[in-house]
Design a protein around this motif. Structure first.
Motif, PDB file in Angstrom:
ATOM      1  N   HIS A   1       7.070  -9.446  -4.119  1.00 20.94           N
ATOM      2  CA  HIS A   1       7.066  -8.011  -4.438  1.00 20.94           C
ATOM      3  C   HIS A   1       7.527  -7.785  -5.869  1.00 20.94           C
ATOM      4  N   ALA A   2       6.912  -6.795  -6.511  1.00 24.55           N
ATOM      5  CA  ALA A   2       7.316  -6.404  -7.867  1.00 24.55           C
ATOM      6  C   ALA A   2       7.282  -4.887  -7.963  1.00 24.55           C
ATOM      7  N   VAL A   3       8.352  -4.330  -8.519  1.00 26.85           N
ATOM      8  CA  VAL A   3       8.461  -2.886  -8.704  1.00 26.85           C
ATOM      9  C   VAL A   3       8.743  -2.617 -10.179  1.00 26.85           C
ATOM     10  N   CYS A   4       8.037  -1.637 -10.736  1.00 33.62           N
ATOM     11  CA  CYS A   4       8.230  -1.264 -12.138  1.00 33.62           C
ATOM     12  C   CYS A   4       8.232   0.263 -12.221  1.00 33.62           C
ATOM     13  N   HIS A   5       9.412   0.836 -12.471  1.00 25.65           N
ATOM     14  CA  HIS A   5       9.557   2.288 -12.577  1.00 25.65           C
ATOM     15  C   HIS A   5      10.078   2.625 -13.972  1.00 25.65           C
ATOM     16  N   HIS A   6       9.498   3.637 -14.599  1.00 27.95           N
ATOM     17  CA  HIS A   6       9.923   4.049 -15.939  1.00 27.95           C
ATOM     18  C   HIS A   6       9.995   5.565 -16.000  1.00 27.95           C
ATOM     19  N   ARG A   7      10.973   6.070 -16.718  1.00 27.74           N
ATOM     20  CA  ARG A   7      11.158   7.524 -16.896  1.00 27.74           C
ATOM     21  C   ARG A   7      10.409   8.025 -18.104  1.00 27.74           C
TER      22      ARG A   7
ATOM     23  N   PRO B   1      11.992  -9.990   4.711  1.00 21.73           N
ATOM     24  CA  PRO B   1      12.785 -11.006   5.412  1.00 21.73           C
ATOM     25  C   PRO B   1      12.503 -12.435   4.940  1.00 21.73           C
ATOM     26  N   ALA B   2      11.390 -12.652   4.264  1.00 23.90           N
ATOM     27  CA  ALA B   2      11.070 -13.988   3.751  1.00 23.90           C
ATOM     28  C   ALA B   2      11.654 -14.235   2.364  1.00 23.90           C
ATOM     29  N   CYS B   3      12.281 -13.202   1.795  1.00 24.61           N
ATOM     30  CA  CYS B   3      12.764 -13.304   0.415  1.00 24.61           C
ATOM     31  C   CYS B   3      14.298 -13.294   0.351  1.00 24.61           C
TER      32      CYS B   3
END
Length: 142
Positions: free
Chosen positions: A79-85, A27-29
């Motif tokens: 927040h940071a998200v890093c997803h790789h296949r 909610p802060a972003c």
């Protein structure tokens, strides 16, 4: 080593941009940036049939975590998200998803670009391109 503001994934399951966007909601972003890298049907003038990704998973996850930590230190992102296949990916499938959130958009854009650029330079993930009539391991570096 897991940080509640960082989410890392490296595996064989299909990626979801919506899942990644949900992981950075706050909610802060007010700024959320999601980058999705999909498999192209060509490299130069060669027709790509599919890609095959391999990795040394423990080291790759550690480097992905470090890159996201660096982004959080460098920009006011929350927040940071890093997803790789990994494995065989067909044309159009997502190979990587990066998501970032911050109070304002500029930090999210800059941090997202930093994460994908550093991921391609530093993370031990190898890509084999399979073409009509051949295949080759290629550098993931830009």
């Amino acid at each position: 080593m897991e940080d509640k503001h960082i989410h890392i994934s490296l595996g064989f399951e299909p990626l979801s941009t919506e899942e990644c966007r949900t992981l950075v909601q706050d909610p802060a972003c007010g700024g959320q940036v999601v980058f999705a890298g999909a498999v192209r049907n060509h490299t130069g003038d060669r027709k790509v049939l599919y890609l095959d990704f391999e990795s040394y998973v423990p080291m790759a996850k550690k480097v992905m975590q470090e890159i996201c930590s660096q982004a959080i230190e460098k920009w006011p992102i929350r927040h940071a998200v890093c997803h790789h296949r990994l494995g065989k990916l067909e044309i159009g499938e997502l190979a990587v998803v990066i998501a970032v959130s911050s109070p304002h958009r500029k930090a999210s854009f800059e941090a997202c670009e930093f994460i994908i650029d550093e991921l391609k330079k530093e993370v031990p993930i190898w890509k084999k391109e399979v073409f009509e009539g051949g295949e080759e391991w290629v550098s993931a570096r830009p």
